[in-house]
Design a protein around this motif. Structure first.
Motif, short mmCIF file in Angstrom:
data_model
loop_
_atom_site.label_atom_id
_atom_site.label_comp_id
_atom_site.label_asym_id
_atom_site.label_seq_id
_atom_site.Cartn_x
_atom_site.Cartn_y
_atom_site.Cartn_z
N PRO A 205 -0.20 18.93 -8.23
CA PRO A 205 -0.39 18.38 -7.01
C PRO A 205 -1.03 19.18 -6.03
O PRO A 205 -1.92 18.77 -4.92
N ASN A 206 -0.94 20.61 -6.28
CA ASN A 206 -1.66 21.50 -5.34
C ASN A 206 -3.13 21.72 -5.69
O ASN A 206 -3.78 22.09 -4.88
N GLY A 207 -3.64 21.03 -6.81
CA GLY A 207 -4.98 21.19 -7.05
C GLY A 207 -5.48 22.54 -7.41
O GLY A 207 -4.64 23.55 -7.73
N ILE A 208 -6.76 22.48 -7.26
CA ILE A 208 -7.43 23.97 -7.62
C ILE A 208 -8.10 24.43 -6.33
O ILE A 208 -8.64 23.92 -5.42
N SER A 209 -7.90 26.06 -6.21
CA SER A 209 -8.25 26.40 -4.90
C SER A 209 -9.14 27.61 -5.42
O SER A 209 -9.32 27.95 -6.53
N GLY A 210 -9.77 28.15 -4.50
CA GLY A 210 -10.84 29.28 -4.53
C GLY A 210 -11.88 29.21 -5.33
O GLY A 210 -12.67 29.68 -5.97
N ILE A 211 -12.66 27.63 -4.79
CA ILE A 211 -13.57 27.53 -5.69
C ILE A 211 -14.92 28.14 -5.12
O ILE A 211 -15.16 28.45 -3.99
N ASP A 212 -15.68 28.56 -6.10
CA ASP A 212 -16.82 29.59 -5.54
C ASP A 212 -17.70 28.85 -4.56
O ASP A 212 -17.85 27.64 -4.65
N GLN A 213 -18.25 29.67 -3.61
CA GLN A 213 -19.35 29.26 -2.80
C GLN A 213 -20.61 29.99 -3.29
O GLN A 213 -20.52 31.29 -3.00
N PRO A 214 -21.76 29.33 -3.72
CA PRO A 214 -22.89 30.10 -3.87
C PRO A 214 -23.48 31.05 -3.04
O PRO A 214 -23.24 30.79 -1.86
N SER B 171 -13.86 24.09 -1.10
CA SER B 171 -13.36 25.30 -1.94
C SER B 171 -11.77 24.94 -2.53
O SER B 171 -11.11 25.73 -3.10
N ILE B 172 -11.14 23.76 -2.14
CA ILE B 172 -10.00 23.35 -2.70
C ILE B 172 -9.98 21.94 -2.94
O ILE B 172 -10.21 21.30 -1.94
N VAL B 173 -9.68 21.60 -4.30
CA VAL B 173 -9.64 20.04 -4.25
C VAL B 173 -8.14 19.94 -4.70
O VAL B 173 -7.52 20.53 -5.65
N SER B 174 -7.81 18.71 -4.28
CA SER B 174 -6.18 18.26 -4.69
C SER B 174 -6.28 16.81 -4.97
O SER B 174 -7.28 16.16 -4.04
N PRO B 175 -5.25 16.28 -5.36
CA PRO B 175 -5.36 14.73 -5.90
C PRO B 175 -5.41 13.95 -4.55
O PRO B 175 -5.92 12.77 -4.53
N ASP B 176 -5.02 14.47 -3.42
CA ASP B 176 -4.79 13.66 -2.32
C ASP B 176 -6.13 13.29 -1.67
O ASP B 176 -6.23 12.14 -1.22
N GLY C 249 -9.05 3.82 -10.41
CA GLY C 249 -9.07 4.80 -9.31
C GLY C 249 -7.71 5.59 -8.98
O GLY C 249 -7.73 6.36 -8.40
N GLU C 250 -6.66 4.40 -9.30
CA GLU C 250 -5.21 5.11 -9.05
C GLU C 250 -4.90 5.86 -10.23
O GLU C 250 -4.40 7.00 -9.86
N ILE C 251 -5.18 5.69 -11.54
CA ILE C 251 -4.86 6.45 -12.53
C ILE C 251 -5.52 7.98 -12.42
O ILE C 251 -4.62 8.99 -12.68
N ILE C 252 -6.60 8.23 -12.20
CA ILE C 252 -7.30 9.40 -12.25
C ILE C 252 -6.44 10.46 -11.33
O ILE C 252 -6.15 11.41 -11.87
N PRO C 253 -6.31 10.16 -9.95
CA PRO C 253 -5.70 11.14 -9.07
C PRO C 253 -4.22 11.32 -9.81
O PRO C 253 -3.59 12.50 -9.73
N ASP C 254 -3.46 10.08 -10.28
CA ASP C 254 -2.16 10.31 -11.14
C ASP C 254 -2.36 11.45 -11.98
O ASP C 254 -1.55 12.19 -12.22
N LEU C 255 -3.39 11.25 -12.94
CA LEU C 255 -3.35 12.23 -14.12
C LEU C 255 -3.81 13.63 -13.45
O LEU C 255 -3.33 14.66 -13.82
N ALA C 256 -4.49 13.64 -12.38
CA ALA C 256 -4.63 15.22 -11.79
C ALA C 256 -3.26 15.50 -11.10
O ALA C 256 -3.19 16.74 -11.32
N THR C 257 -2.44 14.74 -10.47
CA THR C 257 -1.04 15.00 -10.08
C THR C 257 -0.37 15.73 -11.31
O THR C 257 0.45 16.48 -11.24
N ASN C 258 -0.46 15.07 -12.29
CA ASN C 258 0.26 15.10 -13.53
C ASN C 258 -0.17 16.46 -14.35
O ASN C 258 0.32 16.61 -15.39
N ASN C 259 -1.15 16.99 -13.72
CA ASN C 259 -1.75 18.12 -14.38
C ASN C 259 -1.80 18.12 -15.88
O ASN C 259 -1.44 18.72 -16.78
#
Lengths: 389, 253, 260, 522
Positions: free
Chosen positions: D310-319, D404-409, D292-302
C-alpha cells in the motif's frame, strides 16, 4: 497474426491503375480470380476446432464446474480450518449474498428492460442507506427499535417503506433525467451517462456525508442469538437478513410473473415495439422498473446497515459491481436468477477470501465475471434464445 | 418546426365518419432519408384494402406511421375522424388499431397464451377478453394446443397466427397486417387469407400489406400501389388486377 | 470442380429450422439465383456461406476447401464478397473510404507504416485510392466520392455496396436483393452491371425478387421454400415447375407467367 | 428563442459560412480574451509569490502616475476592453437576431494589433530604456514579465483569430494547432513566476493529455468503452518505479523506461483484450472496469514483492543530463512531455488516417459489414487496445518519474473516469477536442479546486463569513466529472470540438448490432 498474403498479384501496379483512361478499366480485379490455396488461417488455424470444442465443452458444463469448485472451496475450508469456521463462513456468505441478491435484482431488471448497465445503481444503494439513516434519526427510531420488540417492528415498518419510496423516486428520477432521452442513442452514450450519474451521486454523498465511515446505529436494532449449530452461533440479525432477502426476491418474482405491470415489464423487455403496439405505456413501465429496482436496493441498504452498522459514500460502487456480476451469473434479465446469483457470489467472495486471503476476494469475483462472459454469457440458468438476425 | 401554415384542417364532415384511416399527404423521413413523400391514403369502414409494392417502397413505413411508431414530418394521420398528432403508439393502439407488425415481433420468452393476453393489455372487460380469446382459438385451433408453449419455439406459421391473434385480442376496429403470408407454406397462406376474410366479415376493417400482389388484390376491395415512397396507383382491386402495368410489375413477370 | 459447394447445409435457430438440408453447386463464371418467398431462408443461407452464422450441420466448400466455421473476414480473404439486403454501408465514411475499406485485407501497410507515413504506405494508399476512385467511376459514383455514404441516394448506395465488395478482389460475389427499391431504369443498369461482372470472370450468387431480372441474367435458379430446396434448374425449367408456381409465384399467377 | 439558444452551442447550424463551424473560433476568441484579462490581473495574484512587485496596469488606471506612459496604458485598456467584451457581445447580438459584419472583426483586429504593439513598447520602455519619467515612479521588473507574456500572447491570438476568421472557421484543426502550439511551448516562460502552475502543467495537464490521447484511440477511434484505463497507467508507472529506484537497485534512464512502460502496458492491453474483445460493448466496459480495479489491488497486495504494497515505491530517480536537471524545475519535464505529446499526436493522427484508422471507423459503424469486408474484428480491436495502452504506459513512466513516489491510490477508478470525462468533454474521436478537454478539465480539477480552498479561506477572513473557511473543494471533483459526463452526453454528445462524423453519429442514434450478437456468441 500471420495473415494470408493476398492474391498472387495484389501489387498496386497490377491493379490496372492508370489504364482507366484508356477505357480498358476492369471492375473485377483479375488477379483476385486466381485460385487461392491454403487455409487462410495462421498458426492457430489448426487449433481452431480444438479450441472451439473445448470452449463448447466448458460452456455446456459451466454451471457444474462452477458449483463443483465452490463445493471444493467450502470443503477445503472445512478441512483446513475446522467445521466451525466453515459454518461461520457459510453464514457470512449467505448474509452477504442476501445483500448482493437484492442489489443484483435492480441491475438485472434495468438491464433486462433497456439493456443498460445502470452504474448508478450501486450508488442508489448507498444513498438509500443514508435515506434510511436520515429517517431513523428524524423520527428517533433508534430508541424505539432497541426498546422493545413492538418498537422494533414499528421502526422497521416506518423505515422500510419510507426509504424504499425515497430510493424508488431517486431511481425513477435518474431514468427520467439522464437515460430517457438517450434511449435510442448508440449504446455508448447512455453507458457514459450512467457512469456520470454514478459519479454525481457519489460526489454529492461525499460532500454531504464526508469522506469517512458513518455509523448508522442500526446494528443495535436487532440483537441476540437465535440458535447455534455445531458451534456456529446464528443471530436473529442473520435470520432477518436472509429471510428478508428471500421474501422480497420471491415476492418480486411472483409480481413480475403474475401482475399486469409485471407482464408489461416483461413484454417491454422482450420487444419494445410490440409492447407499444399492445398499448403499453413503455415510459411508465420503464420508470416503474427503475422504481422497483431502486426500492429493493433500499431494502438491501437497510439490511446492510442493520448487519454492519456503518455506511460510507463509496461502498455502493464496489458492491454494485459485485452485484452486477451476480446478475450476470444468474442470467441477465432473470430476477430469481439474479437472486440465486447473489447468494452464489456471496459464497465465492467469502470462501475465495478464506482460501486465498481476503485481499484476493475482489480479484476473484472479477475473474469469475470474465469467465462467465467468455464462456456462458447467458448466465447459469439462461437458455440460449437466438433469433434470426 | 411548425407546419401549421399549410395545415389541412378540413372539417370532419367532409370525409364522413366512415373513413377509418385517413392519411393526408404524409412525409416521413428516417434521418435524412425520405421514406414516404406525400402519401395520401384512406380506408373506409368495413373494407379490406391492400397495399402493394416492391421491397423498400414504403409499405411497412406507412403502417408504422399509422400506428404511431413513426411520426410524419408533414401531413396528417387521421384515425376514426380524429387527428393522431401528439399521440403515442400506445395511445393509438388503445383507439382501436391492431397491428400485426413485420417480422411478427412476438414476445419470444412468453407463452402463447401470455402473448395473446398482452394483446388485450389495455382492455378492462374480462368477459369480452374471454370471448375474444375463444374466438381467436376458434380461428386458429392450433394455438389452443400450443397454449402454454413459449412463442419463440413455435414454427413460422404458428408465430404468424399468434401475431394476428394478438392483434385481434385488442378487439380492434381496424387491423393492420404486415405481410401475413411471410414464410408460410402455400396451404397455410390460403388458410390465413381465409381467416382474414372471416375477420373482415365480422366487421373489422383491414389494411393489408402483401408480397403476393395477386392474392392481396383478390382479397381486397381496393388497393394502393407504392413505389419508392409515394402512391403510384390506386383504385378498386379488380381494376388494378386488370391493369397491364400492375400485371407486368407485380403479378409475375 | 465447382467453385462453391453446399452439401446438406442446415441452420437451426432455437425451434426454427431456417435452412434445412440444402445442397447445390455453383460453377465458375456462373450466375446462380436463389429465389423463394420472404422468410424462405435465402438470406440465412447467404449468412452461412459468408460465415456470419455457424451452420448446424452439413458442409460448405470453396474450391474444395471447407469454409464452414471460418470467421467472416477469413472467408472474404478466400474470395467471397457480399452485399446486404438492407444496405450496410459505413454510413459516416465517405464513399471513397467505404471502397477503400474493401481493400483493407490485401493492403500491405502495417500500423507502423501508417504511423510514420513511410513511402511504401503513401504509395499504397495512393494507388488504393486510385483504384477506389476508378471503381466509383466505373459504377457512375464519382460525383459522390467525397460525400458520406449516408447522404447518397438509395439506389447509389446499393451500387456503392457493390463497389466495396469488388474492392475485396472477390472470385465469388453474393448479391442479396440488389434490385430492391430500385426504379426501372436503375434495374436495367443493374442488369447490365451484373452481365459485365460475369463477362469479366466473376461468379455470382444472387438473391432477387424481381423475376424479370432473375430470368434474364441467371444461368440457373435454385428455389427455396421453408428452408428447403424445392427446385433447381434453368430459368425455363423453374418458371414452369408447378411446385415453384404454387409456393412462390402464386397460385393464380401461372396464367400471367405463361403469357409473359 | 430556444432554437436561437441552440444555435449558439452547436457547431453546425447550417446557416451558411458565417455561422458554420464556429466552435474553434469561439474557443480561441474567448481564450485570447481570457489571456489578456489574465495578463492584466496577474500582478494581483502574483503579489503573493513575488514580494516587491508593486505595480500593475490597474494601478496606473486607478491612481495615475504622471507621464506619457499613462496615456499608453489608457489606450491599452481600451483595446483590452474591446477584446474581452467581444466574445460576450457577439453571441448576445446573435440572440437578439442581429449579426456582426466584417467590420466588427476589423475593429477587433486593429485593437489586437495596437494592443500587441503597445505591450511591446511599454515593456521595452520600462525594462530596457528605463524611462521612468514617462511613467511616473516605477522601475524595471515591476511590470511583471509573466503578465507581459500573457498579454502579448493574448493579443497575438486575438489578431490571428479576428484577422483570419474565415480561415479559422474553415480549417479548424490546423488553426487550433497553430494557436495552441506556441502557448504550449511558451507556457513555462509565461508562468515562470507561478511554479506550482508549472507543476500542474507538467504533472497534471501533460500527463492527462497523454492519457486522454491514448484512451481516445480506444473509445474514440475504435468505439470500445474502456473503464479500466488507469490500470495501464499504473503498469507504466510501476514499471518506471521498479527500474529506476533504490527498491530493486536498478537505475535505468527515463528515456528507456518510457518505451519499456509503453511496451509492458501494451502487452497487458493485448492480454486483457484477447479474451474480452468478442464481448458486446457494455460487457466489455464492465470487464475493463474490473481489470482497472484488480491492478491497484494487486499493487496493494504487493504481488511477488514487486510493488511495495500500500505504501508503493518511493525514491524514484529524476533524470539528470549535464545541464538538464529534472529535479530542479518541472519545466524540463514539461518540455519533454510536450515533445513526447507532439510525437504521439502526430503518430496517432497518421494512424487515424491510415489503413488501420479506416478499419476502426468501419468497425465502429457496422461490425458485421466490416467483418464481411475482410476486417479481422478481433485483431483490429486488439490493436486499438494495445496502442491505447502503450500511450498510457508511456504517460505512467513519466508520471512515476515526476512524482517520484507511486502508490496504488494514484490509480483508482476516478483516474479512468477523469480521462473519460476529458475526451467526452473535448470531443470523442477528435484529437484537437481531446487536447482542449484535457486543458479545461485538468485546469478545473487540479488547479482551481485545490486553490479554491485557500481562496475561500482568504475570502472568509476578508468578508468575515466563517462558513467559507475550510471547505474542502477537492471533494467536488466527483460532482464535476459526473456533471461533465451527463451534460455532455445529453446536450452535446460530440463534445466541445466534435469530430464531424462522430457528432452526427452520436446524435442520430441507431446502432447496428455487434458481430457477436449476430453470431449468437454473446
Amino acid at each position: 497474426m500471420s495473415e494470408y498474403k493476398g492474391p498472387p498479384a495484389a501489387d498496386p501496379g497490377a491493379l490496372g491503375v492508370g489504364t482507366s483512361r484508356g477505357g480498358s478499366a476492369m471492375l473485377v480485379a483479375q488477379s483476385g480470380l486466381a485460385p487461392r490455396h491454403g487455409r487462410a488461417g495462421g498458426i492457430l488455424g489448426g487449433l481452431g476446432p480444438l479450441v472451439r470444442l473445448l470452449q463448447g465443452w466448458i460452456s455446456t458444463y459451466f454451471s457444474l464446474l462452477l458449483l463443483g469448485m465452490m463445493a471444493l472451496a467450502i470443503g477445503l475450508t472445512g478441512v483446513q480450518h475446522g467445521v466451525t469456521l466453515m459454518g461461520e463462513q457459510i453464514k457470512n456468505a449467505l448474509v452477504l449474498g442476501a445483500i448482493y441478491a437484492l442489489v443484483a435484482i435492480g441491475y438485472t431488471m434495468v438491464y433486462g428492460i433497456i439493456e443498460l448497465i445502470n452504474f448508478a445503481h450501486g450508488d442508489v444503494f448507498t444513498a438509500s442507506g443514508f435515506y434510511a439513516f436520515g429517517f431513523a434519526s428524524l423520527f428517533h427510531l433508534d430508541s424505539l427499535a432497541t426498546g422493545s420488540f413492538g418498537g422494533l417492528i414499528l421502526a422497521l415498518v416506518i423505515v422500510f417503506p419510507l426509504s424504499m419510496i425515497a430510493a424508488g423516486v431517486t431511481g425513477a428520477l435518474i431514468e427520467f433525467v439522464a437515460y430517457r432521452r438517450l434511449r435510442d442513442a448508440p449504446r455508448l452514450a447512455p453507458l457514459i451517462t450512467a457512469i456520470g450519474v454514478s459519479f454525481l451521486i457519489e460526489g454529492i454523498m461525499l460532500v454531504v456525508e464526508g469522506p469517512d465511515n458513518v455509523t448508522t446505529h442500526m446494528a443495535s436494532w436487532i440483537n441476540g442469538e437465535a440458535f447455534s449449530i455445531a458451534g456456529v452461533s446464528v443471530g436473529y440479525t442473520d435470520l432477518f437478513v436472509i429471510g428478508m432477502a428471500l421474501v422480497l426476491m420471491f415476492a418480486l418474482g411472483a409480481f413480475v410473473r403474475r401482475t399486469r405491470l409485471g407482464k408489461a415489464m416483461r413484454s417491454t423487455a422482450q420487444d419494445r415495439t410490440a409492447a407499444l403496439l399492445c398499448g403499453i405505456n413503455i415510459n411508465r413501465t420503464i420508470s416503474a422498473t427503475f422504481f422497483i429496482g431502486s426500492a429493493l436496493a433500499a431494502a438491501a441498504a437497510i439490511i446492510y446497515s442493520i448487519n454492519y452498522g456503518v455506511l460510507k459514500w463509496n461502498i455502493g460502487f464496489h458492491l454494485g459491481i459485485i452485484a452486477f456480476t451476480a446478475a450476470v451469473l444468474g442470467g441477465i434479465g432473470n430476477i430469481v436468477g439474479a437472486g440465486v446469483g447473489g447468494f452464489l457470489i456471496g459464497i465465492i467472495y467469502v470462501f475465495g477470501g478464506s482460501l486465498f486471503g481476503g485481499e484476493w476476494s475482489e480479484a476473484l469475483i472479477f475473474a469469475v465475471l470474465v469467465l462467465i462472459l467468455t464462456f456462458r454469457p447467458v448466465g447459469l440458468f439462461g437458455v440460449e434464445v437466438t433469433t434470426r438476425a | 418546426m411548425s407546419e401549421n401554415g399549410q395545415s389541412v384542417a378540413a372539417p370532419d364532415s367532409a370525409g364522413g365518419v366512415d373513413k377509418v384511416i385517413d392519411l393526408r399527404e404524409i412525409d416521413v423521413y428516417y434521418g435524412r432519408v425520405n421514406a414516404l413523400s406525400k402519401v395520401t391514403l384512406e380506408v373506409r369502414q368495413g373494407e379490406i384494402v391492400a397495399l402493394i409494392g416492391s421491397n423498400g417502397a414504403g409499405k411497412t413505413t406507412t403502417l408504422r406511421t399509422i400506428s404511431g411508431l413513426i411520426s410524419p414530418r408533414t401531413g396528417e394521420v387521421r384515425l376514426f375522424g380524429k387527428t393522431t398528432r401528439g399521440m403515442g403508439a400506445a395511445q393509438i393502439a388503445r383507439l382501436g388499431v391492431g397491428h400485426a407488425p413485420e417480422g411478427r415481433r412476438l414476445f419470444p420468452r412468453m407463452t402463447v397464451r401470455e402473448n395473446l393476453d398482452m394483446g388485450a393489455y389495455s382492455r378492462g372487460d374480462r368477459a369480452g377478453i374471454r370471448t375474444d380469446l375463444e374466438s381467436v382459438y376458434t380461428l386458429f385451433p392450433r394455438l389452443r394446443e400450443r397454449d402454454s408453449q413459449l412463442a419463440g419455439s413455435l414454427s413460422g406459421g404458428e408465430q404468424q397466427m399468434v401475431a394476428i391473434g394478438r392483434a385481434l385480442m385488442s378487439s380492434p376496429k381496424v387491423l393492420l397486417l404486415d405481410e401475413p403470408s411471410l414464410g408460410l407454406a402455400p396451404i397455410l397462406v390460403d388458410a390465413i387469407f381465409e381467416v382474414i376474410r372471416e375477420i373482415n366479415a365480422k366487421g373489422t376493417t383491414i389494411l393489408l400489406i402483401e408480397q403476393n400482389a395477386l392474392l392481396a388484390l383478390k382479397t381486397a376491395v381496393r388497393g394502393y400501389v407504392l413505389e419508392t415512397g409515394s402512391v403510384a396507383l390506386s383504385g378498386p382491386a379488380e381494376e388494378l388486377i386488370a391493369s397491364p402495368d400492375i400485371q407486368r410489375a407485380y403479378l409475375g413477370m | 470442380m465447382a467453385l462453391l459447394e453446399l452439401a446438406h447445409v442446415s441452420k437451426r435457430f432455437g425451434g426454427l429450422l431456417a435452412v434445412s438440408d440444402v445442397s447445390f453447386n455453383l460453377d465458375r463464371g456462373e450466375i446462380l439465383s436463389m429465389i423463394g418467398p420472404n422468410g424462405a431462408g435465402k438470406t440465412t443461407a447467404f449468412n452461412c456461406v459468408t460465415g456470419l452464422f455457424p451452420i448446424t450441420s452439413g458442409s460448405i466448400t470453396l474450391d474444395g476447401e471447407p469454409i464452414s466455421g471460418l470467421p467472416p473476414h477469413r472467408i472474404t480473404k478466400l474470395g467471397i464478397a457480399r452485399t446486404f439486403q438492407n444496405i450496410r454501408l459505413f454510413a459516416f465514411m465517405t464513399a471513397v473510404d467505404n471502397v477503400m475499406v474493401g481493400a483493407h485485407w490485401w493492403m500491405k501497410e502495417r500500423v507502423w507504416d501508417g504511423a510514420f507515413r513511410t513511402g511504401r504506405a503513401r504509395r499504397e494508399e495512393r494507388s488504393v485510392e486510385q483504384r477506389a476512385l476508378e471503381l466509383l467511376d466505373l459504377l457512375g459514383l464519382s460525383r459522390y466520392a467525397g460525400s458520406y455514404a449516408r447522404e447518397m441516394p438509395y439506389g447509389l448506395q446499393r451500387r456503392l455496396e457493390i463497389a466495396r465488395a469488388l474492392a475485396t478482389q472477390p472470385r465469388l460475389l453474393l448479391l442479396d436483393e440488389p434490385a430492391a427499391g430500385l426504379n426501372t431504369q436503375e434495374k436495367k443498369e443493374l442488369m447490365q452491371l451484373i452481365a459485365r461482372l460475369r463477362d469479366e470472370g466473376l461468379t455470382i450468387l444472387l438473391i432477387e425478387h424481381d423475376m424479370r431480372l432473375v430470368m434474364e441474367v441467371s444461368h440457373r435458379i435454385v428455389v427455396l421454400d421453408h428452408g428447403e430446396k424445392i427446385a433447381e434448374g434453368s430459368p425455363a425449367d423453374v418458371r414452369t415447375n408447378p411446385r415453384v408456381i404454387e409456393a412462390y409465384l402464386g397460385t393464380g399467377a401461372s396464367n400471367e407467367m405463361q403469357s409473359a | 428563442m430556444p432554437d436561437r439558444f441552440r444555435s449558439l452551442f452547436r457547431a453546425d447550424t447550417g446557416q451558411g459560412q458565417r455561422t458554420r463551424g464556429n466552435t474553434v473560433f469561439w474557443i480561441l476568441s474567448s481564450t485570447a480574451a481570457a489571456l489578456v484579462l489574465m495578463g492584466w490581473l496577474l500582478p494581483w495574484f502574483v503579489d503573493a509569490y513575488s514580494a516587491g512587485a508593486g505595480f500593475s496596469p490597474q494601478d496606473a488606471l486607478i491612481s495615475p502616475p504622471t507621464g506619457v506612459g499613462t496615456i499608453l496604458i489608457y489606450v491599452l485598456a481600451v483595446t483590452m476592453v474591446i477584446l474581452v467584451a467581444s466574445p460576450l457581445v457577439e453571441p448576445l447580438a446573435r440572440l437578439r437576431g442581429t449579426t456582426f459584419g466584417r467590420r466588427a472583426d476589423r475593429i477587433r483586429l486593429i485593437a489586437a494589433l495596437v494592443g500587441f504593439a503597445l505591450t511591446v513598447v511599454i515593456w521595452f520602455l520600462v525594462s530596457v530604456i528605463q524611462e521612468e519619467p514617462l511613467f511616473g515612479s516605477f522601475g524595471p521588473g515591476t511590470y511583471t514579465d509573466s503578465a507581459v507574456w500573457l498579454t502579448m500572447y493574448g493579443y497575438a491570438l486575438a489578431a490571428l483569430v479576428y484577422g483570419a476568421r474565415p480561415w479559422v472557421v474553415g480549417r479548424q484543426t490546423l488553426a487550433f494547432g497553430i494557436a495552441v502550439l506556441p502557448f504550449g511551448i511558451f507556457l513555462p516562460l509565461m508562468f515562470h513566476q507561478a511554479p506550482d502552475f508549472l507543476d500542474w502543467a507538467a504533472g497534471s495537464l501533460a500527463i492527462y493529455m497523454l492519457l486522454a490521447l491514448g484512451l481516445n484511440v480506444v473509445v474514440g477511434f475504435a468505439g470500445l468503452l474502456d473503464l479500466g484505463y488507469a490500470a495501464f497507467f499504473a503498469i507504466g508507472a510501476y514499471a518506471c518505479a521498479s527500474f529506476a529506484s533504490p527498491t530493486h537497485n536498478i537505475h535505468w534512464p527515463l528515456w528507456i523506461l518510457i518505451f519499456l512502460g509503453a511496451a509492458i502496458a501494451s502487452l497487458f492491453g493485448a492480454v486483457l483484450g484477447a479474451p474480452t474483445l468478442r464481448l458486446r460493448g457494455d460487457y466489455l466496459a464492465i470487464v475493463t472496469l474490473g481489470f482497472g480495479e484488480i491492478i491497484p489491488d494487486l499493487a496493494t497486495n504487493n504481488v511477488f514483492n514487486l510493488t511495495g504494497g500500500p505504501n508503493g515505491i518511493s525514491g524514484i530517480d529524476q533524470p539528470k543530463f549535464w545541464f538538464l536537471n529534472f529535479s530542479t524545475s518541472p519545466r524540463w519535464y514539461y518540455w519533454s512531455l510536450l515533445l513526447v505529446s507532439l510525437v504521439v499526436i502526430v503518430l496517432l493522427r497518421n494512424i487515424e488516417r491510415s489503413r488501420v484508422g479506416r478499419a476502426w471507423v468501419a468497425l465502429r459503424e457496422d461490425e458485421v459489414a466490416a467483418a464481411s469486408t475482410g476486417i479481422n474484428t478481433t485483431t483490429t480491436k486488439l490493436l486499438a487496445f494495445a496502442i491505447g495502452a502503450s500511450v498510457s504506459g508511456l504517460a505512467g513512466a513519466f508520471y512515476g518519474s515526476i512524482v517520484s513516489i507511486v502508490s496504488p491510490d494514484d490509480f483508482s477508478f476516478s483516474v479512468s473516469i477523469a480521462v473519460l470525462s476529458i475526451i467526452v468533454l473535448g470531443g470523442i474521436g477528435n484529437i484537437a477536442g481531446v487536447i482542449l478537454g484535457s486543458f479545461i478539465l485538468t485546469f478545473v480539477i487540479f488547479w482551481v479546486l485545490p486553490n479554491m480552498n485557500e481562496w475561500s479561506t482568504t475570502l472568509s477572513q476578508t468578508v468575515h463569513v466563517p462558513g467559507l473557511a475550510g471547505i474542502d473543494f477537492s471533494s467536488y471533483t466527483y460532482i464535476i466529472y459526473g456533471l461533465a459526463l451527463i451534460l455532455m452526453m445529453l446536450l452535446r454528445p460530440g463534445g466541445l470540438l466534435p469530430s464531424r462524423a462522430r457528432q452526427i453519429e452520436l446524435e442520430s442514434g441507431g446502432e447496428s448490432e455487434s458481430l457477436a450478437a449476430v453470431q449468437g456468441v454473446a
